[in-house]
Design a protein around this motif. Sequence first.
Motif, PDB file in Angstrom:
ATOM      1  N   ARG A  28      -6.133   8.563  21.696  1.00 42.53           N
ATOM      2  CA  ARG A  28      -5.702   8.593  23.090  1.00 42.53           C
ATOM      3  C   ARG A  28      -6.845   8.426  24.074  1.00 42.53           C
ATOM      4  O   ARG A  28      -6.621   8.188  25.249  1.00 42.53           O
ATOM      5  CB  ARG A  28      -4.916   9.858  23.388  1.00 42.53           C
ATOM      6  N   ALA A  37      -7.877   4.595  25.971  1.00 51.95           N
ATOM      7  CA  ALA A  37      -7.524   4.107  27.300  1.00 51.95           C
ATOM      8  C   ALA A  37      -8.754   4.052  28.203  1.00 51.95           C
ATOM      9  O   ALA A  37      -8.856   3.185  29.062  1.00 51.95           O
ATOM     10  CB  ALA A  37      -6.465   5.010  27.917  1.00 51.95           C
ATOM     11  N   THR A  50       2.535  16.094  23.648  1.00 50.96           N
ATOM     12  CA  THR A  50       1.094  16.163  23.871  1.00 50.96           C
ATOM     13  C   THR A  50       0.359  16.274  22.543  1.00 50.96           C
ATOM     14  O   THR A  50      -0.631  15.592  22.314  1.00 50.96           O
ATOM     15  CB  THR A  50       0.740  17.378  24.767  1.00 50.96           C
ATOM     16  N   GLY A  51       0.851  17.155  21.673  1.00 52.64           N
ATOM     17  CA  GLY A  51       0.236  17.299  20.358  1.00 52.64           C
ATOM     18  C   GLY A  51      -1.143  17.924  20.429  1.00 52.64           C
ATOM     19  O   GLY A  51      -1.409  18.771  21.276  1.00 52.64           O
ATOM     20  N   TYR A  52      -2.022  17.482  19.543  1.00 50.22           N
ATOM     21  CA  TYR A  52      -3.388  17.986  19.558  1.00 50.22           C
ATOM     22  C   TYR A  52      -4.304  16.933  20.160  1.00 50.22           C
ATOM     23  O   TYR A  52      -4.158  15.744  19.887  1.00 50.22           O
ATOM     24  CB  TYR A  52      -3.871  18.329  18.142  1.00 50.22           C
ATOM     25  N   CYS A  53      -5.241  17.375  20.943  1.00 52.63           N
ATOM     26  CA  CYS A  53      -6.207  16.437  21.518  1.00 52.63           C
ATOM     27  C   CYS A  53      -7.585  17.076  21.494  1.00 52.63           C
ATOM     28  O   CYS A  53      -7.724  18.288  21.722  1.00 52.63           O
ATOM     29  CB  CYS A  53      -5.809  16.099  22.949  1.00 52.63           C
ATOM     30  N   GLN A  54      -8.594  16.244  21.226  1.00 52.23           N
ATOM     31  CA  GLN A  54      -9.968  16.738  21.223  1.00 52.23           C
ATOM     32  C   GLN A  54     -10.280  17.358  22.587  1.00 52.23           C
ATOM     33  O   GLN A  54      -9.961  16.779  23.611  1.00 52.23           O
ATOM     34  CB  GLN A  54     -10.934  15.592  20.943  1.00 52.23           C
ATOM     35  N   GLY A  55     -10.911  18.509  22.559  1.00 57.02           N
ATOM     36  CA  GLY A  55     -11.236  19.197  23.807  1.00 57.02           C
ATOM     37  C   GLY A  55     -10.370  20.430  24.004  1.00 57.02           C
ATOM     38  O   GLY A  55     -10.755  21.364  24.694  1.00 57.02           O
ATOM     39  N   MET A 103      -0.850  11.499  25.535  1.00 59.63           N
ATOM     40  CA  MET A 103      -1.072  10.353  24.647  1.00 59.63           C
ATOM     41  C   MET A 103      -1.644   9.135  25.382  1.00 59.63           C
ATOM     42  O   MET A 103      -2.403   8.365  24.824  1.00 59.63           O
ATOM     43  CB  MET A 103       0.240   9.930  23.977  1.00 59.63           C
ATOM     44  N   GLU A 104      -1.244   8.974  26.635  1.00 58.21           N
ATOM     45  CA  GLU A 104      -1.641   7.766  27.374  1.00 58.21           C
ATOM     46  C   GLU A 104      -3.114   7.801  27.768  1.00 58.21           C
ATOM     47  O   GLU A 104      -3.617   6.858  28.373  1.00 58.21           O
ATOM     48  CB  GLU A 104      -0.811   7.603  28.648  1.00 58.21           C
ATOM     49  N   GLY A 105      -3.789   8.899  27.463  1.00 54.46           N
ATOM     50  CA  GLY A 105      -5.185   9.014  27.840  1.00 54.46           C
ATOM     51  C   GLY A 105      -5.347  10.065  28.929  1.00 54.46           C
ATOM     52  O   GLY A 105      -4.364  10.548  29.478  1.00 54.46           O
ATOM     53  N   PRO A 106      -6.595  10.437  29.206  1.00 56.79           N
ATOM     54  CA  PRO A 106      -6.855  11.526  30.142  1.00 56.79           C
ATOM     55  C   PRO A 106      -6.707  11.093  31.598  1.00 56.79           C
ATOM     56  O   PRO A 106      -7.668  11.084  32.358  1.00 56.79           O
ATOM     57  CB  PRO A 106      -8.284  11.933  29.810  1.00 56.79           C
ATOM     58  N   ILE A 118     -16.553  14.694  23.840  1.00 60.23           N
ATOM     59  CA  ILE A 118     -15.605  14.624  24.945  1.00 60.23           C
ATOM     60  C   ILE A 118     -16.008  13.455  25.835  1.00 60.23           C
ATOM     61  O   ILE A 118     -17.123  13.438  26.343  1.00 60.23           O
ATOM     62  CB  ILE A 118     -15.635  15.920  25.791  1.00 60.23           C
ATOM     63  N   GLN A 148     -10.895   9.776  19.180  1.00 61.21           N
ATOM     64  CA  GLN A 148      -9.452   9.967  19.095  1.00 61.21           C
ATOM     65  C   GLN A 148      -8.684   8.880  19.846  1.00 61.21           C
ATOM     66  O   GLN A 148      -9.070   8.457  20.934  1.00 61.21           O
ATOM     67  CB  GLN A 148      -9.057  11.349  19.633  1.00 61.21           C
ATOM     68  N   PHE A 164      -4.522  15.602  28.621  1.00 61.56           N
ATOM     69  CA  PHE A 164      -4.481  15.558  27.159  1.00 61.56           C
ATOM     70  C   PHE A 164      -3.330  14.720  26.618  1.00 61.56           C
ATOM     71  O   PHE A 164      -3.056  14.737  25.438  1.00 61.56           O
ATOM     72  CB  PHE A 164      -4.382  16.979  26.600  1.00 61.56           C
ATOM     73  N   SER A 210     -16.463  18.057  18.648  1.00 58.43           N
ATOM     74  CA  SER A 210     -15.958  16.713  18.937  1.00 58.43           C
ATOM     75  C   SER A 210     -16.539  16.240  20.270  1.00 58.43           C
ATOM     76  O   SER A 210     -16.807  17.036  21.166  1.00 58.43           O
ATOM     77  CB  SER A 210     -14.436  16.740  19.010  1.00 58.43           C
TER      78      SER A 210
END
Lengths: 215, 253
Positions: free
Chosen positions: A73, A76, B15-20, B55-58, A45, A71, B53, A43
């Motif tokens: 999120r 933003a 948080t769940g799953y996030c790419q990376g 939801m609101e972004g990195p 980054i 993705q 990681f 994926s």
Amino acid sequence: MARRPDEEYDYLFKIVLIGDSGVGKSNLLSRFTRNEFSLESKSTIGVEFATRTLQVEGKMIKSQMWDTAGQERYRAITSAYYRGALGALLVYDVTKPTSFENVSRWLQELRDHADSNIVIMLIGNKTDLKHLRAVATEDAQSYAERERLSFVETSALEATNVDKAFQMNLSEIYRRISKKSLSSDDPAHANIKQGKTLVIGAEEIHTNKACCSAA
Amino acid sequence: MSDILAVYAWVDPATGYCQGMSDLLSPFVVLFEDNADAFWCFEMLLRRMRENFQMEGPTGVMKQLQALWHIVELTDREMFSHLSSIGAESLHFAFRMLLVLFRRELSFNEVLCMWEMMWAADFDESIAFHLEENCPEILVIQIPKEPEAESGEEIVENNNSDSKDDSPSKHGSGERTVSESNGMKLSLAHPFCGLTRNFWSKSNGMHSVNMVSSTRSTVDELPVFCVAAILVMNHQKIIKQTHSIDDLIKAGL
């Protein structure tokens, strides 16, 4: 320092690749820039870059492609990537209806954050997966017409229409820019010949002699 | 590996799953035979990096990039003006280094050395206690208390169970490296969670946490300085060979 052939160009166009995660943006890009495809690609980054210089209507155009993470999120920050982009390739997966349904959300993203003159192309990727197709060509075609986007279906795996898609987008950008600069009598037109930075609206297009101008 | 990520997303749904995430998890999966060990190491690492990681972004990485830009401005004016002139002031090229801790830039073995070096250099007892205290509630196991426990400890724990709504006042300034949504479930029993040491050094831990919260910034600093060092070491290369933002990737940083 001698310039490599791919560094000689008349124009630098910034293009962004957007769309849901897993639709194949990175593989479209690697197919276009390096003629490579990976079944096990990771994926993306943040943002990754790739460039390719090619001839469009007699001019050498260097396309600087910004490949973004799909993705939700990451949106933003992806909005920051749109600044200065002249073209956008909005990719969905022909086997995943949700990725097509989300196209309208991506369009809204572009309208909120990108320049209003941005040239958008809708791309339905993964046409090689014929037995899994879930989005009809006609549906996407009529959607694209309604939204005034150009449209093409591609397969990064089979290298179908990939070059065509990028070239169509670059040609369209070039046409818009040359039309705009020819139709105005402002100094922008003179700048083309002088090889200086050409400003179109809020965007800047670099020519190779002005290599270090700000984006 | 997907099992571990699925379990993580289940215990930390905020948080769940996030790419990376898989980039950070895979070294642990390779190193440990037991998936449970890999899970706990990953979970502990994410307590440090959860802000990247969410939801609101990195937002964690965005703060780190701002700090990095400030470091470049203070330490290397030439680089600062060069990067500004080519439109690279957003430092997008460093985003991935910070988000997955150089996992994509370095080889697997190099990354193991890098991580070990970073975490050894960055070791701070108060930070360690702080991280231990921030176990996701669902992972806390209550272990019956030893009869000889100190009375002072009970008071501390009672206070905490009263403020289980995660109000920032629990930790003084409320500045924490880890999301506020992951509270601790404390009762008269000892809470025990994964790699935590607070099972046997509870009272010292609580004291340190308060100090950490009020003195440390929320930016994970060491990786930022690592990237800054990479930029400084490649000063000549960057100035001479980068003419646009995409060249920074090609320069092989």
